[in-house]
Design a protein around this motif. Sequence first.
Motif, PDB file in Angstrom:
ATOM      1  N   GLN A 142      89.767 -27.531  46.170  1.00 16.43           N
ATOM      2  CA  GLN A 142      89.829 -26.614  45.037  1.00 16.43           C
ATOM      3  C   GLN A 142      91.027 -26.969  44.150  1.00 16.43           C
ATOM      4  OE1 GLN A 142      89.213 -22.429  45.981  1.00 16.43           O
ATOM      5  NE2 GLN A 142      88.514 -22.970  48.036  1.00 16.43           N
ATOM      6  N   ASN A 143      90.817 -26.881  42.869  1.00 19.94           N
ATOM      7  CA  ASN A 143      91.842 -27.296  41.915  1.00 19.94           C
ATOM      8  C   ASN A 143      92.777 -26.121  41.599  1.00 19.94           C
ATOM      9  OD1 ASN A 143      93.272 -28.907  40.119  1.00 19.94           O
ATOM     10  ND2 ASN A 143      91.899 -28.412  38.409  1.00 19.94           N
ATOM     11  N   TYR A 144      93.599 -25.742  42.575  1.00 17.91           N
ATOM     12  CA  TYR A 144      94.550 -24.657  42.357  1.00 17.91           C
ATOM     13  C   TYR A 144      95.620 -25.099  41.361  1.00 17.91           C
ATOM     14  CZ  TYR A 144      92.687 -22.286  46.497  1.00 17.91           C
ATOM     15  OH  TYR A 144      91.871 -21.659  47.408  1.00 17.91           O
ATOM     16  N   ASP A 145      96.022 -24.167  40.493  1.00 16.67           N
ATOM     17  CA  ASP A 145      97.092 -24.504  39.564  1.00 16.67           C
ATOM     18  C   ASP A 145      98.431 -24.469  40.286  1.00 16.67           C
ATOM     19  OD1 ASP A 145      98.624 -21.758  38.645  1.00 16.67           O
ATOM     20  OD2 ASP A 145      96.534 -21.402  39.200  1.00 16.67           O
ATOM     21  N   ALA A 146      99.376 -25.268  39.800  1.00 16.57           N
ATOM     22  CA  ALA A 146     100.668 -25.429  40.464  1.00 16.57           C
ATOM     23  C   ALA A 146     101.458 -24.124  40.499  1.00 16.57           C
ATOM     24  CB  ALA A 146     101.472 -26.517  39.770  1.00 16.57           C
ATOM     25  N   THR A 147     101.337 -23.320  39.471  1.00 17.15           N
ATOM     26  CA  THR A 147     102.065 -22.048  39.433  1.00 17.15           C
ATOM     27  C   THR A 147     101.664 -21.159  40.601  1.00 17.15           C
ATOM     28  OG1 THR A 147     102.459 -22.055  37.049  1.00 17.15           O
ATOM     29  CG2 THR A 147     102.342 -19.902  38.128  1.00 17.15           C
ATOM     30  N   SER A 148     100.372 -21.067  40.881  1.00 19.97           N
ATOM     31  CA  SER A 148      99.905 -20.227  41.982  1.00 19.97           C
ATOM     32  C   SER A 148     100.361 -20.772  43.326  1.00 19.97           C
ATOM     33  CB  SER A 148      98.379 -20.127  41.961  1.00 19.97           C
ATOM     34  OG  SER A 148      97.925 -19.516  40.779  1.00 19.97           O
ATOM     35  N   VAL A 149     100.236 -22.091  43.523  1.00 17.12           N
ATOM     36  CA  VAL A 149     100.566 -22.696  44.814  1.00 17.12           C
ATOM     37  C   VAL A 149     102.048 -22.567  45.118  1.00 17.12           C
ATOM     38  CG1 VAL A 149     100.644 -24.863  46.102  1.00 17.12           C
ATOM     39  CG2 VAL A 149      98.625 -24.294  44.742  1.00 17.12           C
ATOM     40  N   PHE A 150     102.904 -22.983  44.171  1.00 18.62           N
ATOM     41  CA  PHE A 150     104.333 -23.000  44.456  1.00 18.62           C
ATOM     42  C   PHE A 150     104.977 -21.627  44.290  1.00 18.62           C
ATOM     43  CE2 PHE A 150     103.346 -27.413  43.052  1.00 18.62           C
ATOM     44  CZ  PHE A 150     103.370 -27.951  44.328  1.00 18.62           C
ATOM     45  N   ALA A 162     101.374 -12.769  51.402  1.00 19.51           N
ATOM     46  CA  ALA A 162     100.273 -12.583  50.457  1.00 19.51           C
ATOM     47  C   ALA A 162      99.129 -13.516  50.826  1.00 19.51           C
ATOM     48  CB  ALA A 162     100.750 -12.882  49.037  1.00 19.51           C
ATOM     49  N   PRO A 163      97.911 -13.211  50.363  1.00 20.60           N
ATOM     50  CA  PRO A 163      96.813 -14.166  50.564  1.00 20.60           C
ATOM     51  C   PRO A 163      97.187 -15.511  49.946  1.00 20.60           C
ATOM     52  CG  PRO A 163      95.995 -12.061  49.749  1.00 20.60           C
ATOM     53  CD  PRO A 163      97.486 -12.004  49.646  1.00 20.60           C
ATOM     54  N   PRO A 164      96.585 -16.594  50.437  1.00 17.62           N
ATOM     55  CA  PRO A 164      96.948 -17.920  49.936  1.00 17.62           C
ATOM     56  C   PRO A 164      96.928 -18.024  48.418  1.00 17.62           C
ATOM     57  CG  PRO A 164      95.527 -18.136  51.828  1.00 17.62           C
ATOM     58  CD  PRO A 164      95.573 -16.674  51.497  1.00 17.62           C
ATOM     59  N   PHE A 165      98.060 -18.463  47.891  1.00 13.31           N
ATOM     60  CA  PHE A 165      98.232 -18.816  46.480  1.00 13.31           C
ATOM     61  C   PHE A 165      98.086 -17.628  45.534  1.00 13.31           C
ATOM     62  CE2 PHE A 165      96.070 -22.643  48.507  1.00 13.31           C
ATOM     63  CZ  PHE A 165      97.253 -23.021  49.131  1.00 13.31           C
ATOM     64  N   VAL A 166      98.514 -16.456  46.049  1.00 17.31           N
ATOM     65  CA  VAL A 166      98.557 -15.247  45.228  1.00 17.31           C
ATOM     66  C   VAL A 166     100.013 -14.891  44.964  1.00 17.31           C
ATOM     67  CG1 VAL A 166      98.054 -12.771  45.144  1.00 17.31           C
ATOM     68  CG2 VAL A 166      96.356 -14.370  46.076  1.00 17.31           C
ATOM     69  N   VAL A 174     107.174 -17.749  39.599  1.00 18.70           N
ATOM     70  CA  VAL A 174     107.311 -19.185  39.401  1.00 18.70           C
ATOM     71  C   VAL A 174     106.326 -19.631  38.328  1.00 18.70           C
ATOM     72  CG1 VAL A 174     107.051 -21.447  40.480  1.00 18.70           C
ATOM     73  CG2 VAL A 174     108.100 -19.580  41.753  1.00 18.70           C
ATOM     74  N   ASP A 175     106.788 -20.478  37.431  1.00 16.16           N
ATOM     75  CA  ASP A 175     105.928 -21.015  36.378  1.00 16.16           C
ATOM     76  C   ASP A 175     106.113 -22.530  36.360  1.00 16.16           C
ATOM     77  OD1 ASP A 175     104.320 -21.427  34.209  1.00 16.16           O
ATOM     78  OD2 ASP A 175     105.752 -20.705  32.723  1.00 16.16           O
ATOM     79  N   VAL A 176     105.065 -23.249  36.766  1.00 17.26           N
ATOM     80  CA  VAL A 176     105.126 -24.707  36.826  1.00 17.26           C
ATOM     81  C   VAL A 176     104.146 -25.293  35.823  1.00 17.26           C
ATOM     82  CG1 VAL A 176     104.922 -26.745  38.298  1.00 17.26           C
ATOM     83  CG2 VAL A 176     105.695 -24.574  39.284  1.00 17.26           C
ATOM     84  N   THR A 177     104.643 -26.177  34.978  1.00 14.58           N
ATOM     85  CA  THR A 177     103.801 -26.884  34.015  1.00 14.58           C
ATOM     86  C   THR A 177     103.806 -28.361  34.372  1.00 14.58           C
ATOM     87  OG1 THR A 177     104.350 -25.315  32.251  1.00 14.58           O
ATOM     88  CG2 THR A 177     103.441 -27.458  31.589  1.00 14.58           C
ATOM     89  N   LEU A 178     102.633 -28.892  34.685  1.00 16.47           N
ATOM     90  CA  LEU A 178     102.495 -30.307  34.992  1.00 16.47           C
ATOM     91  C   LEU A 178     101.702 -30.994  33.886  1.00 16.47           C
ATOM     92  CD1 LEU A 178     101.562 -30.130  38.785  1.00 16.47           C
ATOM     93  CD2 LEU A 178     103.796 -30.641  37.802  1.00 16.47           C
ATOM     94  N   PRO A 179     101.937 -32.279  33.660  1.00 20.12           N
ATOM     95  CA  PRO A 179     101.096 -33.019  32.713  1.00 20.12           C
ATOM     96  C   PRO A 179      99.627 -32.920  33.100  1.00 20.12           C
ATOM     97  CG  PRO A 179     103.004 -34.316  33.362  1.00 20.12           C
ATOM     98  CD  PRO A 179     103.000 -33.103  34.248  1.00 20.12           C
ATOM     99  N   ALA A 184      98.895 -29.837  41.505  1.00 29.16           N
ATOM    100  CA  ALA A 184      99.703 -29.351  42.618  1.00 29.16           C
ATOM    101  C   ALA A 184      99.602 -30.305  43.803  1.00 29.16           C
ATOM    102  CB  ALA A 184      99.246 -27.949  43.021  1.00 29.16           C
ATOM    103  N   LEU A 185      98.408 -30.854  44.038  1.00 24.26           N
ATOM    104  CA  LEU A 185      98.220 -31.797  45.135  1.00 24.26           C
ATOM    105  C   LEU A 185      99.081 -33.045  44.932  1.00 24.26           C
ATOM    106  CD1 LEU A 185      96.734 -32.551  47.734  1.00 24.26           C
ATOM    107  CD2 LEU A 185      94.901 -33.507  46.310  1.00 24.26           C
TER     108      LEU A 185
END
Length: 353
Positions: A142-150, A162-166, A174-179, A184-185
């Motif tokens: 699943q293509n989780y966004d980095a903000t949710s994961v980290f 919390a439930p995974p990635f909530v 946390v707010d992560v912006t990746l190119p 996240a992977l």
Amino acid sequence: MKLLIYLISLIFVGTKQAHAWEDFYILQPGQLRFERGAAQKFSHFSQSDCRARIQQITCIVNPSQNPQEPRTCQEDSPAAAPALEKIYDILPPKLQKVFCGLDVIYIENQLEALAYAGVIQADAQGHVQGSFMGIRRTLIEQNYDATSVFGWKEQKAFGIKAPPFVHLPEGPRVDVTLPVSLSALHYIVVHEFAHILDFANSANNFVCPEGETCNLSQGQPEEFQKLIPKEGSWGTLSWKGLMEPLPEQSFPLWNKLCFYGCTEQLGLQDIEAFYHQLNPTNFVSTYAAVSPYEDFAESLTFAVMAEHEDFQYRIQTPYASYSLDAKWRSIGPKKIWMQDFLNRDLKYPSPMK
């Protein structure tokens, strides 16, 4: 946390046991045991073709409590390979080569952490003999966004379940912006590869002080506490020893910092004070402050991510905001050390199989 760091240190004195430390394992030869599925016909290939190895070593597995337990790859294991092949295609060449030294990539059906890595104990010449990695299966599929994961992981440090990635509103945000090309992977794989490169190249190297006697053979914690970073090694930048930051990098709440298997932990009441205390240190992230090994892994990951100008990593509390990507770009000594490290002729584990 400190006990786990101590346990991983025992491998340097010839213990026959396998030890886990945070999300890293060191095994003895013969302790990494797995059986490939029928669809994974293993063939030898050129060491220059690390990408071709990925499908052969990807292994979907059910949970295991013991890293020495034999594991069987599920028949659908090759289906997990394309996600990792995409990561390979955008990694720097020196990180791509880590795939050639991996014996297996476990895709874990259930896992508390995001991922883990490990090596086979070094031989008499100090060469790491093999390596492996494990990743939570949902991160592959699943293509989780980095903000949710980290964000989810950051909140674990404050006892939030919390439930995974909530992201829960009561914790730090946390707010992560990746190119666009990254994910996240991608961040997670780089972090785990950093652990492998750390041990293969002795980036963290702890020794007995000159004039001191360190009797490590009995495994006494007080003897390991005597060890100090070798001159020029990574640890000298932030760490007094295996289990304690330098005075100028320590802070009152450091003793409560823990993510997994905690007996004592930060709470919601500590959020503002914790980040206020962490900010002046040269630890690029909360996880980097856990130990010298996570410090190295997080710093290498930030060094790779910061090559992209649009990479951002921010933490927001009710009363303050912290830019971790800006902090990394301003940490001169660590940034220079890491650039020099990545410019070295790096050593890589040789696969056991």
